[in-house]
Design a protein around this motif. Structure first.
Motif, PDB file in Angstrom:
ATOM      1  N   THR A 199       0.818  -1.197   0.000  1.00 15.56           N
ATOM      2  CA  THR A 199       0.000   0.000   0.000  1.00 15.56           C
ATOM      3  C   THR A 199       0.859   1.257   0.000  1.00 15.56           C
ATOM      4  N   ALA A 200       0.431   2.234  -0.789  1.00 12.73           N
ATOM      5  CA  ALA A 200       1.068   3.549  -0.798  1.00 12.73           C
ATOM      6  C   ALA A 200       0.187   4.574  -0.103  1.00 12.73           C
ATOM      7  N   GLY A 201      -0.712   4.093   0.746  1.00  6.04           N
ATOM      8  CA  GLY A 201      -1.662   4.959   1.416  1.00  6.04           C
ATOM      9  C   GLY A 201      -1.011   5.976   2.338  1.00  6.04           C
ATOM     10  N   SER A 202      -1.784   7.007   2.637  1.00  7.88           N
ATOM     11  CA  SER A 202      -1.356   8.040   3.578  1.00  7.88           C
ATOM     12  C   SER A 202      -1.776   7.648   4.998  1.00  7.88           C
ATOM     13  N   TYR A 203      -1.282   8.405   5.950  1.00  9.82           N
ATOM     14  CA  TYR A 203      -1.693   8.205   7.348  1.00  9.82           C
ATOM     15  C   TYR A 203      -3.214   8.294   7.454  1.00  9.82           C
ATOM     16  N   GLN A 204      -3.809   9.252   6.751  1.00  6.43           N
ATOM     17  CA  GLN A 204      -5.253   9.454   6.812  1.00  6.43           C
ATOM     18  C   GLN A 204      -6.010   8.264   6.195  1.00  6.43           C
ATOM     19  N   ILE A 206      -5.073   5.178   6.206  1.00 10.74           N
ATOM     20  CA  ILE A 206      -5.005   4.061   7.150  1.00 10.74           C
ATOM     21  C   ILE A 206      -5.874   4.343   8.370  1.00 10.74           C
ATOM     22  N   ALA A 207      -5.870   5.573   8.840  1.00 13.33           N
ATOM     23  CA  ALA A 207      -6.720   5.923   9.979  1.00 13.33           C
ATOM     24  C   ALA A 207      -8.183   5.639   9.663  1.00 13.33           C
ATOM     25  N   ASN A 212     -12.777   1.504  10.277  1.00 16.24           N
ATOM     26  CA  ASN A 212     -13.722   0.610   9.618  1.00 16.24           C
ATOM     27  C   ASN A 212     -13.370  -0.870   9.784  1.00 16.24           C
ATOM     28  N   GLY A 213     -12.454  -1.174  10.679  1.00 17.80           N
ATOM     29  CA  GLY A 213     -12.213  -2.564  11.031  1.00 17.80           C
ATOM     30  C   GLY A 213     -10.868  -3.138  10.652  1.00 17.80           C
ATOM     31  N   LEU A 214      -9.986  -2.356  10.014  1.00 20.77           N
ATOM     32  CA  LEU A 214      -8.659  -2.875   9.687  1.00 20.77           C
ATOM     33  C   LEU A 214      -8.001  -3.420  10.949  1.00 20.77           C
ATOM     34  N   ARG A 215      -7.531  -4.670  10.873  1.00 18.24           N
ATOM     35  CA  ARG A 215      -7.017  -5.330  12.078  1.00 18.24           C
ATOM     36  C   ARG A 215      -5.496  -5.328  12.174  1.00 18.24           C
ATOM     37  N   GLY A 216      -4.820  -5.304  11.018  1.00 19.04           N
ATOM     38  CA  GLY A 216      -3.374  -5.445  11.108  1.00 19.04           C
ATOM     39  C   GLY A 216      -2.646  -4.944   9.885  1.00 19.04           C
TER      40      GLY A 216
END
Length: 386
Positions: A199-204, A206-207, A212-216
């Motif tokens: 993933t190249a996602g931002s902090y936002q 991932i937050a 929404n339920g991301l566990r790890g």
């Protein structure tokens, strides 16, 4: 027949014990008892000089014994993978499918359902408690060894396939910025474990996924946007969040030891666990294999393409435990928890796995703590000497 395991240095998942024996009955741990007294009526296992501990739990196993999990893997091939890792102490695993086309995903789904029908038998297939789909709903900017042409938007029908309850534990690695929070939420509501990776996602990003339920997080630090001063990235979000878990490849190649120690200090205790990200080379004589028409060579413990891109690992779980002790300087007790009770908690199976206690599944490993060699394993109480 009941079994009694004698003369080991027992680690029960919390602390070490001397002078204790463990009895097994009907695939479960029956009791922890003093070693003196009669042992009549028991099959006896003398474990003098060995450490006896909960069996290792690996949530990311791409292959082993010369076999990769893919759209052509047979049930026999799957057993070859589990046999290869059992020799290194893994008694619970999630076979992992690297990003592939839809027919391969369907094939692996059917294969895991077949494997579960052998759960109670004297077979290493009993180690399989579910499946890990690592992709294909990832970000090509952080694809690593995943084939770019396999990475795509979410397929129609993916929610049903990925979350089917007959698969057991369902771990799904996604790029949250690509799939959106609703997909994470829907998978979670259906009982799947959702992890961020490639993933190249931002902090936002991932937050939002965490809400929404991301566990790890799949193989922390690798194939994800790094921690920066102004943009914490995926790594920063992972380390900042106290509730989520992080798998980590402790092979000395994927992550610098200092970075691993910083992560362990940053997260609450129990939230970082060991994974191997193992490829077909683990437990195989031939250290060269094919993935997506590319040759991968395992040499000196490292799997890589011809251009030196890391391609999974040649790591096994007893090697990962050793590295936590020798490379990171942590106590053996913590290394063993990172290999058993912590991943069991991530998988929501810590009431039956990851401890040596009455009523827990008799999944155990006995190893030489000097040479780091696994000598015995038990899966559902079925014993195998190595």
């Amino acid at each position: 027949m009941k079994q009694i395991l004698l003369h080991a240095r027992l680690f029960d998942g919390n602390q070490f014990h001397a002078g204790k024996a463990v009895t097994l009955d009907e695939g479960l741990i029956d009791a922890i008892v003093d070693q003196h007294g009669s042992v009549g009526g028991y099959e006896l296992h003398d474990l003098t000089g060995l450490v006896l501990a909960p069996g290792f739990v690996d949530t990311q196993v791409n292959g082993g014994g010369g076999v990769m999990l893919d759209g052509e893997t047979s049930l026999e091939g799957l057993e070859t993978i589990t046999d290869a890792h059992r020799c290194f102490g893994t008694t619970t695993m999630l076979p992992t499918l690297i990003s592939d086309q839809w027919p391969a995903m369907q094939h692996v789904s059917d294969l895991i359902k077949q494997a579960h029908r052998h759960w109670g038998e004297n077979s290493s297939l009993a180690a399989i408690k579910g499946v890990h789909f690592e992709g294909p709903y990832l970000n090509t900017a952080r694809k690593g060894v995943h084939l770019g042409s396999n990475i795509r938007p979410v397929d129609e029908g993916a929610l049903d396939l990925l979350s089917h309850p007959d698969l057991g534990v369902r771990l799904i690695t996604v790029a949250p910025e690509k799939v959106g929070p609703a997909f994470v939420r829907d998978l979670t509501k259906r009982g799947a474990l959702v992890s961020a990776g490639h993933t190249a996602g931002s902090y936002q990003d991932i937050a939002l996924a965490l809400r929404n339920g991301l566990r790890g997080f799949t193989h922390l630090y690798n194939a994800m946007s790094p921690l920066g001063s102004r943009e914490p990235g995926v790594v920063g979000a992972a380390l900042d969040d106290e509730a989520s878990w992080c798998g980590m490849i402790v092979d000395g190649f994927h992550v610098h030891p200092a970075s691993m120690r910083l992560a362990i200090k940053s997260k609450p205790r129990g939230k970082i666990f060991l994974v191997t990200d193992a490829m077909a080379s683990v437990g195989a004589k031939d250290k060269s294999f094919m993935l997506n028409d590319q040759t991968i060579q395992a040499k000196d413990g490292k799997c890589q393409l011809n251009d030196s891109t890391l391609a999974g690992s040649d790591l096994d779980m007893i090697g990962a435990v050793r590295n936590v002790v020798e490379l990171l300087g942590l106590p053996l007790s913590e290394a063993l928890r990172m290999a058993s009770s912590y991943p069991a908690a991530f998988m929501r199976m810590d009431t039956s796995l990851g401890s040596v206690a009455p009523g827990f599944v008799a999944d155990l490993v006995a190893f030489d703590p000097v040479g780091w060699r696994v000598k015995h394993t038990w899966i559902n109480g079925y014993h195998r000497a190595h």
